[in-house]
Design a protein around this motif. Structure first.
Motif, mmCIF file in Angstrom:
data_model
loop_
_atom_site.group_PDB
_atom_site.id
_atom_site.type_symbol
_atom_site.label_atom_id
_atom_site.label_comp_id
_atom_site.label_asym_id
_atom_site.label_seq_id
_atom_site.Cartn_x
_atom_site.Cartn_y
_atom_site.Cartn_z
ATOM 1 N N SER A 131 0.848 -1.164 0.084
ATOM 2 C CA SER A 131 -0.137 -0.078 0.064
ATOM 3 C C SER A 131 0.812 1.422 -0.003
ATOM 4 O O SER A 131 2.165 1.099 0.328
ATOM 5 C CB SER A 131 -0.900 0.162 1.376
ATOM 6 N N ASN A 132 0.241 2.335 -0.428
ATOM 7 C CA ASN A 132 1.070 3.582 -0.310
ATOM 8 C C ASN A 132 0.838 4.274 1.063
ATOM 9 O O ASN A 132 1.620 5.392 1.133
ATOM 10 C CB ASN A 132 0.500 4.643 -1.597
ATOM 11 N N THR A 133 0.040 3.849 1.779
ATOM 12 C CA THR A 133 0.080 4.290 3.406
ATOM 13 C C THR A 133 1.204 3.740 4.079
ATOM 14 O O THR A 133 1.829 3.160 3.655
ATOM 15 C CB THR A 133 -1.512 3.929 3.863
ATOM 16 N N GLY A 134 1.261 4.363 5.272
ATOM 17 C CA GLY A 134 2.209 4.198 5.868
ATOM 18 C C GLY A 134 3.102 5.126 6.765
ATOM 19 O O GLY A 134 2.794 6.005 7.052
ATOM 20 N N GLY A 135 4.471 4.721 6.995
ATOM 21 C CA GLY A 135 5.097 5.982 7.920
ATOM 22 C C GLY A 135 5.290 7.076 7.279
ATOM 23 O O GLY A 135 5.572 8.135 7.805
ATOM 24 N N LEU A 166 -3.082 8.826 3.191
ATOM 25 C CA LEU A 166 -2.043 9.155 1.784
ATOM 26 C C LEU A 166 -1.185 10.262 2.047
ATOM 27 O O LEU A 166 -2.021 11.285 2.363
ATOM 28 C CB LEU A 166 -2.777 8.655 0.871
ATOM 29 N N THR A 167 -0.072 10.310 1.460
ATOM 30 C CA THR A 167 0.632 11.594 1.180
ATOM 31 C C THR A 167 0.181 12.226 -0.045
ATOM 32 O O THR A 167 0.330 13.582 -0.243
ATOM 33 C CB THR A 167 2.058 11.408 1.114
ATOM 34 N N LYS A 168 -0.481 11.596 -1.048
ATOM 35 C CA LYS A 168 -1.080 12.190 -2.302
ATOM 36 C C LYS A 168 -1.950 11.131 -2.885
ATOM 37 O O LYS A 168 -1.967 9.949 -2.477
ATOM 38 C CB LYS A 168 0.352 12.440 -3.007
ATOM 39 N N PRO A 169 -2.532 11.548 -3.997
ATOM 40 C CA PRO A 169 -3.521 10.487 -4.727
ATOM 41 C C PRO A 169 -2.861 9.111 -5.093
ATOM 42 O O PRO A 169 -1.798 9.431 -5.820
ATOM 43 C CB PRO A 169 -4.280 11.397 -5.714
ATOM 44 N N GLY A 170 -3.528 8.160 -5.071
ATOM 45 C CA GLY A 170 -3.040 7.118 -5.918
ATOM 46 C C GLY A 170 -2.997 6.042 -4.842
ATOM 47 O O GLY A 170 -2.324 6.176 -3.712
ATOM 48 N N GLU A 171 -3.481 4.705 -5.004
ATOM 49 C CA GLU A 171 -3.088 3.457 -4.066
ATOM 50 C C GLU A 171 -2.879 2.161 -4.991
ATOM 51 O O GLU A 171 -3.721 2.314 -6.392
ATOM 52 C CB GLU A 171 -4.325 3.291 -3.321
ATOM 53 N N ARG A 172 -2.366 1.338 -4.398
ATOM 54 C CA ARG A 172 -2.087 0.181 -5.347
ATOM 55 C C ARG A 172 -2.735 -1.132 -4.737
ATOM 56 O O ARG A 172 -3.112 -1.911 -5.248
ATOM 57 C CB ARG A 172 -0.424 -0.184 -5.103
ATOM 58 N N PHE A 173 -2.881 -1.091 -3.191
ATOM 59 C CA PHE A 173 -3.243 -2.203 -2.647
ATOM 60 C C PHE A 173 -3.653 -1.863 -1.400
ATOM 61 O O PHE A 173 -2.836 -1.300 -0.729
ATOM 62 C CB PHE A 173 -2.031 -3.603 -2.663
ATOM 63 N N PRO A 189 -5.193 4.467 -9.389
ATOM 64 C CA PRO A 189 -4.195 5.523 -9.138
ATOM 65 C C PRO A 189 -4.734 6.704 -9.039
ATOM 66 O O PRO A 189 -3.672 7.808 -8.569
ATOM 67 C CB PRO A 189 -3.620 5.478 -10.675
ATOM 68 N N GLN A 190 -5.997 6.977 -8.781
ATOM 69 C CA GLN A 190 -6.397 8.217 -8.451
ATOM 70 C C GLN A 190 -7.034 8.493 -7.271
ATOM 71 O O GLN A 190 -7.823 9.248 -6.838
ATOM 72 C CB GLN A 190 -7.621 8.637 -9.625
ATOM 73 N N LEU A 191 -7.063 7.424 -6.370
ATOM 74 C CA LEU A 191 -7.657 7.370 -5.149
ATOM 75 C C LEU A 191 -7.127 8.784 -4.200
ATOM 76 O O LEU A 191 -6.084 8.784 -4.003
ATOM 77 C CB LEU A 191 -7.466 6.189 -4.214
ATOM 78 N N MET A 192 -7.972 9.400 -3.511
ATOM 79 C CA MET A 192 -7.753 10.672 -2.796
ATOM 80 C C MET A 192 -7.480 10.372 -1.402
ATOM 81 O O MET A 192 -8.191 9.284 -1.029
ATOM 82 C CB MET A 192 -8.696 11.550 -3.031
ATOM 83 N N PRO A 193 -6.514 10.903 -0.869
ATOM 84 C CA PRO A 193 -6.324 10.703 0.670
ATOM 85 C C PRO A 193 -7.491 11.310 1.451
ATOM 86 O O PRO A 193 -8.429 11.879 0.911
ATOM 87 C CB PRO A 193 -5.197 11.686 1.069
#
Length: 427
Positions: free
Chosen positions: A283-287, A319-326, A331-335
């Motif tokens: 995922s693009n979320t995290g620390g 998220l720090t910016k739009p976009g998520e993988r898993f 790719p356009q998912l908004m925080p």
């Protein structure tokens, strides 16, 4: 000498250096060594630098044990790093690292046209792309992976790989072979290495390697793995349903499954580990989200004020910016991090809850794709050391949180060496 007296060696080679561990038959680490690549080379693509760092780490480890106790050795490397070699192992070009893309559009078009959609060989950084880029060099004997080349220094064989490193080069782990479609891309498949299961005995040490390290000549070299798989194995997760969450800059979840999972829309594929499969997603979320709002000192200070047993009532997708993988492929998912609570402690807690929610959704996604239900979670990475966050995650995931045996990738590779030693009957 009894089997209990024997030791195995695991070596991890990454972009910044090498680490080695000696492990006893109970799975406990008894010695370690490390070396930074920068001491030996200013270029992380320099194979001689890899080898010198490996030698230094291994010799440091061997200095504190009796080398005569060593029964087996195994090596992991960065997934997707490849180089062309002559029959004696001499590199014929600068290696292409795991994240180095092949720019030739004809190569990429050919792979896209022939590789099955579920294959891990798609993309400009794939092993197939690198094979196609290297295969016309004069005198090329094989195009092999970083771990294959380093293991070759111990056996004298530069034509053997493992199922995990071979995955992104197009290997089919289900049928356990190089598939027919590879030749249709124009690849010279005769340049590919033979592939063994991770943990399978390959050969005994060459006389030159035994002399160089003061090791017995009957030490067994065992087929290795990738750095990512090694990190999972290091935790001691070993049953279907065992999950490992890596809480670093991003969040990565992996789970052992009794069946392979392939979902290219999520970048999800499966490595074969013994009789099981290792599947996971990133995922693009995290620390990185935490670091965008708080210093490490402030996080530690605020965490002491958090009651992990209660909910803030916020529903964040940090998220720090739009976009998520898993677990969401968009790719356009908004925080989703508003409204912001008035108190910093509540805001931090809401982010913790949000990341934990993404983690829970990630494991649910794996189950929906065919994995077993989640039975336990082990955690690695910096986030593992925050008690408040851990308690929030355990509440949201609803399964036991177990300690990771080790976070050292070299320890995971040593576990493969243990397996190989037992298969070879030397431990």
């Amino acid at each position: 000498m009894s089997g209990e007296d024997g030791l195995v060696l695991g070596i991890d080679v990454g972009t910044s250096g090498a680490r080695a561990v000696a492990m006893d038959s109970a799975g406990d680490i008894v010695a370690t060594g490390a070396a930074k690549l920068a001491v030996f080379s200013g270029d992380h693509r320099d194979p001689l630098g890899w080898w010198k760092a490996l030698q230094a780490a291994l010799l440091e480890t061997l200095a504190t044990i009796a080398p005569a106790r060593v029964r087996a050795i195994s090596i992991d490397g960065t997934s997707g790093t490849m180089l062309p070699v002559a029959a004696d192992g001499a590199p014929l070009a600068t290696p292409l690292m795991y994240n180095d893309p092949v720019a030739d559009p004809a190569i990429l078009d050919s792979i896209a046209a022939h590789a099955p959609k579920e294959s891990a060989a798609h993309g400009a950084t794939s092993g197939v792309a690198k094979l196609l880029a290297f295969q016309s060099l004069p005198g090329v004997f094989r195009v092999i992976h970083q771990a294959d080349w380093l293991a070759g220094h111990f056996t004298g064989l530069y034509d053997v790989s493992d199922e995990n490193n071979a995955l992104k080069t197009g290997y089919d782990p289900a049928s356990r072979c190089w598939p027919d479609w590879l030749a249709r891309t124009g690849a010279r498949t005769g340049l590919l290495p033979d592939v063994l299961p991770a943990g399978a005995p390959v050969a005994t040490l060459s006389p030159a390697a035994a002399d160089a390290f003061g090791l017995p000549g009957d030490v067994v070299v065992v087929a290795g793995t990738t750095d990512g798989c090694a990190s999972f194995l290091a935790t001691s997760a070993d049953r279907p349903g065992d999950g490992v969450s890596a809480l670093g800059t991003t969040l990565t979840v992996k789970m052992l499954s009794d069946r392979p999972l392939f979902a290219p829309e999520y970048g999800l594929y499966s490595h074969r580990i013994g009789d099981m499969w290792l599947a996971g997603g990133a995922s693009n979320t995290g620390g990185a989200v935490l670091a965008a709002h708080f210093s490490a000192e402030r996080i530690a200070e605020l965490s002491k004020t958090i009651d992990p047993a209660t909910e803030t009532g916020f529903d964040f997708y940090p998220l720090t910016k739009p976009g998520e993988r898993f677990p969401i492929a968009d790719p356009q998912l908004m925080p989703r991090m508003t409204p912001r609570p008035a108190e910093d402690g509540d805001f931090l807690k809401a982010i913790f809850e949000g990341i934990a929610g993404v983690e829970a959704l990630a494991y649910e996604r794996l189950v929906s794709l065919g994995s077993p239900r989640l039975c336990s979670v082990r955690t690695v990475g910096g986030g593992a050391r925050n008690p408040a966050w851990a308690a929030i995650r355990e509440r949201k995931l609803g399964v036991p949180f177990l300690p990771a045996k080790s976070e050292e990738a070299a320890a995971g590779t040593a576990r493969l060496a243990l397996s190989g030693a037992r298969k070879a009957g030397v431990l």
